[in-house]
Design an enzyme around this catalytic site. Structure first.
Site, short mmCIF file in Angstrom:
data_model
loop_
_atom_site.label_atom_id
_atom_site.label_comp_id
_atom_site.label_asym_id
_atom_site.label_seq_id
_atom_site.Cartn_x
_atom_site.Cartn_y
_atom_site.Cartn_z
N GLU A 1 42.02 -17.36 56.14
CA GLU A 1 40.84 -16.57 56.45
C GLU A 1 40.20 -17.07 57.76
O GLU A 1 40.35 -18.25 58.11
CB GLU A 1 39.82 -16.72 55.31
CG GLU A 1 40.29 -16.17 53.97
CD GLU A 1 40.02 -14.67 53.82
OE1 GLU A 1 40.14 -13.93 54.83
OE2 GLU A 1 39.70 -14.24 52.71
N ASN B 1 40.04 -8.40 58.31
CA ASN B 1 39.30 -9.42 59.07
C ASN B 1 40.23 -10.30 59.90
O ASN B 1 39.83 -11.34 60.41
CB ASN B 1 38.45 -10.28 58.12
CG ASN B 1 39.30 -11.08 57.13
OD1 ASN B 1 40.53 -11.00 57.15
ND2 ASN B 1 38.67 -11.85 56.27
N HIS C 1 42.96 -11.86 58.79
CA HIS C 1 43.64 -12.98 58.11
C HIS C 1 45.15 -12.73 58.02
O HIS C 1 45.61 -11.60 58.03
CB HIS C 1 43.01 -13.29 56.73
CG HIS C 1 43.26 -12.30 55.64
ND1 HIS C 1 42.36 -12.09 54.62
CD2 HIS C 1 44.31 -11.49 55.36
CE1 HIS C 1 42.85 -11.19 53.79
NE2 HIS C 1 44.02 -10.82 54.22
N ASP D 1 51.53 -16.17 49.61
CA ASP D 1 50.26 -16.49 48.95
C ASP D 1 50.19 -15.97 47.52
O ASP D 1 51.03 -15.16 47.10
CB ASP D 1 49.08 -15.97 49.78
CG ASP D 1 49.24 -14.52 50.21
OD1 ASP D 1 50.10 -13.82 49.66
OD2 ASP D 1 48.50 -14.09 51.11
C1 GLP Z 1 46.07 -9.55 51.51
C2 GLP Z 1 47.15 -10.65 51.51
C3 GLP Z 1 47.85 -10.68 52.80
C4 GLP Z 1 48.12 -9.27 53.23
C5 GLP Z 1 46.81 -8.64 53.66
C6 GLP Z 1 46.90 -7.17 53.96
O1 GLP Z 1 44.86 -10.01 51.11
N1 GLP Z 1 46.67 -11.95 51.22
O2 GLP Z 1 49.03 -11.47 52.69
O3 GLP Z 1 48.99 -9.26 54.31
O4 GLP Z 1 45.79 -8.93 52.75
O5 GLP Z 1 47.06 -6.42 52.81
P1 GLP Z 1 47.39 -4.87 52.84
O6 GLP Z 1 48.78 -4.75 53.33
O7 GLP Z 1 47.23 -4.40 51.42
O8 GLP Z 1 46.41 -4.24 53.75
#
Ligand code: GLP
Length: 242
Positions: free
Chosen positions: A145, A138, A140, A67
């Site tokens: 989402e 959440n 995702h 992403d």
């Molecule tokens: C982000 C990304 C995801 C990621 C997730 C967790 O928003 N879009 O691809 O896996 O949230 O992020 P983190 O590892 O910083 O908790």
């Protein structure tokens, strides 16, 4: 599904890098699906260390990231593209033309064609051999989402208030955070031969518990991963036990 609970983040990072490293050793032409965020930073550090010790060769490996924010310039320090350059791409012998990430610097009307081309490129590469995933608080995955309907193809998405709040903390001025993103859909993720989902810290406990509880729901996109035939959940004690 396999669940591996590690003592701490360091152990999780080593284990995650071992699993990805094993894939690369087994198949030097491996196609890796990669993730950004805080969770995979330790894994990337361990992969870089293994490369520096001469244990891993990425010269034929291809990577497709999940992403990117929309709109964002790839050179912006908050972009996921910049993150990947900093933590992995520039530190191992991956070829620049083998490193892919959805484009964030496109006009909204360009999104459908650009997203379709991204899916085609993944397919043309033979699909993803191992997909690394973090999990949002959440639930995702990528930026898929929670919603009534989830999409299969790469697509543009409006970020939820929860994600804007969590990820906004990473921006000097949270108001600068893009309100949209481009994300791989569930199709490419599910077509991956192996999925490795990582989670660490207490703030991921609710998402991990919700995901592992019986049931699948688009309200917690990660829960759908239980339907994948080769899923490994790699988490630390805090994410698993709370
Ligand atoms: C982000 C990304 C995801 C990621 C997730 C967790 O928003 N879009 O691809 O896996 O949230 O992020 P983190 O590892 O910083 O908790």
């Amino acid at each position: 599904m396999k669940i591996i609970v590690c003592e701490n983040y360091e152990e999780l990072s080593k284990k995650g890098a071992e699993l990805i490293g094993a894939e690369v050793k087994k198949n030097p032409d491996a196609v890796l699906g990669l993730a950004t965020g805080n969770s995979p930073i330790g894994i990337y550090r361990c992969l870089v260390e293994a490369y520096q010790k001469g244990e891993l060769d990425f010269s034929r490996v291809q990577t497709y990231n999940l992403d990117e924010y929309l709109p964002i310039d790839p050179a912006d320090k908050n972009s996921y593209c910049a993150f990947m350059h900093e933590h992995l791409w520039d530190k191992v012998n991956l070829k620049a033309e083998h490193c892919h990430i959805p484009a964030g610097n496109i006009a909204p009307e360009e999104a459908p064609a650009v997203c379709a081309a991204y899916d085609k490129a993944i397919e043309a590469a033979g699909g993803i051999d191992l997909q690394l995933l973090g999990i949002g608080q959440n639930g995702h995955i990528g930026f898929n989402e929670p919603a009534e309907t989830l999409l299969t193809g790469t697509h543009a998405v409006k970020l939820t208030d929860s994600t804007l709040k969590v990820n906004g903390q990473l921006f000097e001025n949270p108001d600068d955070m893009p309100r949209h993103a481009v994300t791989m859909g569930l199709g490419a993720i599910f077509a991956a031969k192996k999925v490795l989902l990582i989670a660490n810290g207490k703030n991921k406990h609710a998402a991990i518990k919700g995901m592992l509880d019986d049931g699948v729901t688009t309200a917690l996109p990660a829960s759908l991963l239980k339907l994948h035939p080769d899923l490994t959940v790699l988490c630390d004690k805090e994410a698993y036990h709370g």
